[in-house]
Design a protein around this motif. Structure first.
Motif, mmCIF file in Angstrom:
data_model
loop_
_atom_site.group_PDB
_atom_site.id
_atom_site.type_symbol
_atom_site.label_atom_id
_atom_site.label_comp_id
_atom_site.label_asym_id
_atom_site.label_seq_id
_atom_site.Cartn_x
_atom_site.Cartn_y
_atom_site.Cartn_z
ATOM 1 N N LEU A 33 -0.123 -1.955 9.597
ATOM 2 C CA LEU A 33 -0.383 -0.643 9.031
ATOM 3 C C LEU A 33 0.195 0.491 9.868
ATOM 4 C CD1 LEU A 33 -4.038 -1.244 7.831
ATOM 5 C CD2 LEU A 33 -1.945 -1.294 6.476
ATOM 6 N N THR A 34 0.969 0.178 10.912
ATOM 7 C CA THR A 34 1.572 1.221 11.731
ATOM 8 C C THR A 34 3.039 1.439 11.393
ATOM 9 O OG1 THR A 34 2.167 -0.342 13.471
ATOM 10 C CG2 THR A 34 0.012 0.723 13.638
ATOM 11 N N ARG A 35 3.628 0.563 10.575
ATOM 12 C CA ARG A 35 5.033 0.681 10.187
ATOM 13 C C ARG A 35 5.127 0.764 8.670
ATOM 14 N NH1 ARG A 35 9.238 -0.906 13.377
ATOM 15 N NH2 ARG A 35 8.698 -1.114 15.554
ATOM 16 N N GLY A 36 6.123 1.501 8.205
ATOM 17 C CA GLY A 36 6.266 1.662 6.766
ATOM 18 C C GLY A 36 7.703 1.835 6.347
ATOM 19 N N ARG A 37 7.903 1.959 5.039
ATOM 20 C CA ARG A 37 9.220 2.132 4.441
ATOM 21 C C ARG A 37 9.148 3.352 3.529
ATOM 22 N NH1 ARG A 37 9.480 -2.300 1.444
ATOM 23 N NH2 ARG A 37 10.334 -3.555 3.107
ATOM 24 N N ILE A 38 10.016 4.335 3.774
ATOM 25 C CA ILE A 38 10.055 5.539 2.945
ATOM 26 C C ILE A 38 10.760 5.183 1.642
ATOM 27 C CG2 ILE A 38 10.947 7.882 2.750
ATOM 28 C CD1 ILE A 38 10.713 8.069 5.809
ATOM 29 N N THR A 39 10.042 5.355 0.524
ATOM 30 C CA THR A 39 10.590 4.953 -0.766
ATOM 31 C C THR A 39 10.936 6.131 -1.669
ATOM 32 O OG1 THR A 39 8.366 4.748 -1.659
ATOM 33 C CG2 THR A 39 9.394 2.750 -0.786
ATOM 34 N N PHE A 40 10.428 7.320 -1.356
ATOM 35 C CA PHE A 40 10.670 8.470 -2.235
ATOM 36 C C PHE A 40 10.503 9.749 -1.447
ATOM 37 C CE2 PHE A 40 9.451 11.571 -5.511
ATOM 38 C CZ PHE A 40 10.480 11.396 -6.414
ATOM 39 N N ARG A 41 11.386 10.712 -1.676
ATOM 40 C CA ARG A 41 11.277 12.048 -1.080
ATOM 41 C C ARG A 41 10.939 13.018 -2.196
ATOM 42 N NH1 ARG A 41 14.903 16.216 -1.034
ATOM 43 N NH2 ARG A 41 14.425 17.810 0.514
ATOM 44 N N GLU A 42 9.827 13.720 -2.040
ATOM 45 C CA GLU A 42 9.395 14.672 -3.071
ATOM 46 C C GLU A 42 10.391 15.815 -3.174
ATOM 47 O OE1 GLU A 42 6.821 14.388 -5.103
ATOM 48 O OE2 GLU A 42 6.002 12.589 -4.184
ATOM 49 N N ARG A 43 10.606 16.275 -4.380
ATOM 50 C CA ARG A 43 11.527 17.383 -4.608
ATOM 51 C C ARG A 43 10.870 18.702 -4.208
ATOM 52 N NH1 ARG A 43 15.664 15.740 -8.276
ATOM 53 N NH2 ARG A 43 15.146 13.735 -9.180
ATOM 54 N N GLY A 44 11.670 19.608 -3.675
ATOM 55 C CA GLY A 44 11.159 20.928 -3.308
ATOM 56 C C GLY A 44 10.170 20.897 -2.165
ATOM 57 N N LEU A 69 3.408 0.574 2.757
ATOM 58 C CA LEU A 69 2.899 -0.133 3.935
ATOM 59 C C LEU A 69 2.630 -1.573 3.572
ATOM 60 C CD1 LEU A 69 0.232 2.426 5.172
ATOM 61 C CD2 LEU A 69 2.503 2.076 6.088
ATOM 62 N N SER A 70 2.859 -2.441 4.523
ATOM 63 C CA SER A 70 2.494 -3.833 4.362
ATOM 64 C C SER A 70 1.057 -4.001 4.845
ATOM 65 C CB SER A 70 3.430 -4.710 5.196
ATOM 66 O OG SER A 70 2.921 -6.007 5.273
ATOM 67 N N PRO A 71 0.284 -4.852 4.215
ATOM 68 C CA PRO A 71 -1.089 -5.050 4.691
ATOM 69 C C PRO A 71 -1.146 -5.738 6.050
ATOM 70 C CG PRO A 71 -0.608 -6.480 2.827
ATOM 71 C CD PRO A 71 0.565 -5.587 2.988
ATOM 72 N N TYR A 72 -0.027 -6.282 6.512
ATOM 73 C CA TYR A 72 -0.018 -6.994 7.791
ATOM 74 C C TYR A 72 0.138 -6.056 8.975
ATOM 75 C CZ TYR A 72 0.611 -10.883 4.645
ATOM 76 O OH TYR A 72 0.449 -11.779 3.625
ATOM 77 N N ILE A 99 0.869 -1.165 0.000
ATOM 78 C CA ILE A 99 0.000 0.000 0.000
ATOM 79 C C ILE A 99 0.907 1.215 0.000
ATOM 80 C CG2 ILE A 99 -1.785 1.245 1.262
ATOM 81 C CD1 ILE A 99 -2.397 -1.508 2.626
ATOM 82 N N GLU A 100 0.722 2.112 -0.958
ATOM 83 C CA GLU A 100 1.579 3.294 -1.043
ATOM 84 C C GLU A 100 0.766 4.532 -0.687
ATOM 85 O OE1 GLU A 100 3.672 5.156 -4.715
ATOM 86 O OE2 GLU A 100 4.945 3.562 -3.910
ATOM 87 N N VAL A 101 1.260 5.300 0.299
ATOM 88 C CA VAL A 101 0.594 6.524 0.741
ATOM 89 C C VAL A 101 1.614 7.651 0.762
ATOM 90 C CG1 VAL A 101 -1.172 5.349 2.098
ATOM 91 C CG2 VAL A 101 0.981 5.960 3.165
ATOM 92 N N GLU A 102 1.120 8.871 0.873
ATOM 93 C CA GLU A 102 1.987 10.035 0.934
ATOM 94 C C GLU A 102 1.799 10.711 2.277
ATOM 95 O OE1 GLU A 102 2.079 13.869 -1.790
ATOM 96 O OE2 GLU A 102 2.639 12.043 -2.879
ATOM 97 N N GLY A 103 2.895 11.168 2.864
ATOM 98 C CA GLY A 103 2.794 11.790 4.172
ATOM 99 C C GLY A 103 3.877 12.822 4.393
ATOM 100 N N ILE A 104 3.849 13.430 5.588
ATOM 101 C CA ILE A 104 4.802 14.472 5.959
ATOM 102 C C ILE A 104 5.601 13.986 7.154
ATOM 103 C CG2 ILE A 104 5.046 16.842 6.770
ATOM 104 C CD1 ILE A 104 2.387 17.440 5.371
#
Length: 97
Positions: free
Chosen positions: A84-95, A79-82, A28-33
């Motif tokens: 939902l409280t832990r995740g892996r940062i895969t991309f940092r938005e530019r600017g 996020l893993s479906p197993y 599951i891919e989400v965007e956050g701050i």
């Protein structure tokens, strides 16, 4: 003599196909701050859609390329479906700042 120096042929006789990459369809891919930077490359990330706070770590490619992640940056999190409280940062938005 030529048999000794001849290259071994494959038994199947079919050329190797290029390896296919696995598709992570169950992620599951989400965007956050980023809200807080913790030790050991861990971060607290707030997901805007759900207002939930996740505990995230940095993915290997970001770690390998020395991408700096600061508080306030907008990041993409897997996020893993197993859990939902832990995740892996895969991309940092530019600017972000």
């Amino acid at each position: 003599i030529t048999e000794l120096f001849a290259k071994k042929k494959k038994a199947s006789g079919v050329a190797d196909k290029p390896k296919e990459r696995k598709v992570a369809s169950d992620k599951i891919e989400v965007e956050g701050i980023v809200k807080e930077a913790l030790p050991n490359a861990m971060f607290r990330v707030e997901v805007a859609a759900t207002n939930s706070v996740l505990l995230c770590t940095i993915s290997g490619k970001i770690r390998k390329n020395f991408v700096k992640i600061l508080v306030g940056d907008i990041v993409k999190v897997e996020l893993s479906p197993y859990d939902l409280t832990r995740g892996r940062i895969t991309f940092r938005e530019r600017g972000s700042q």
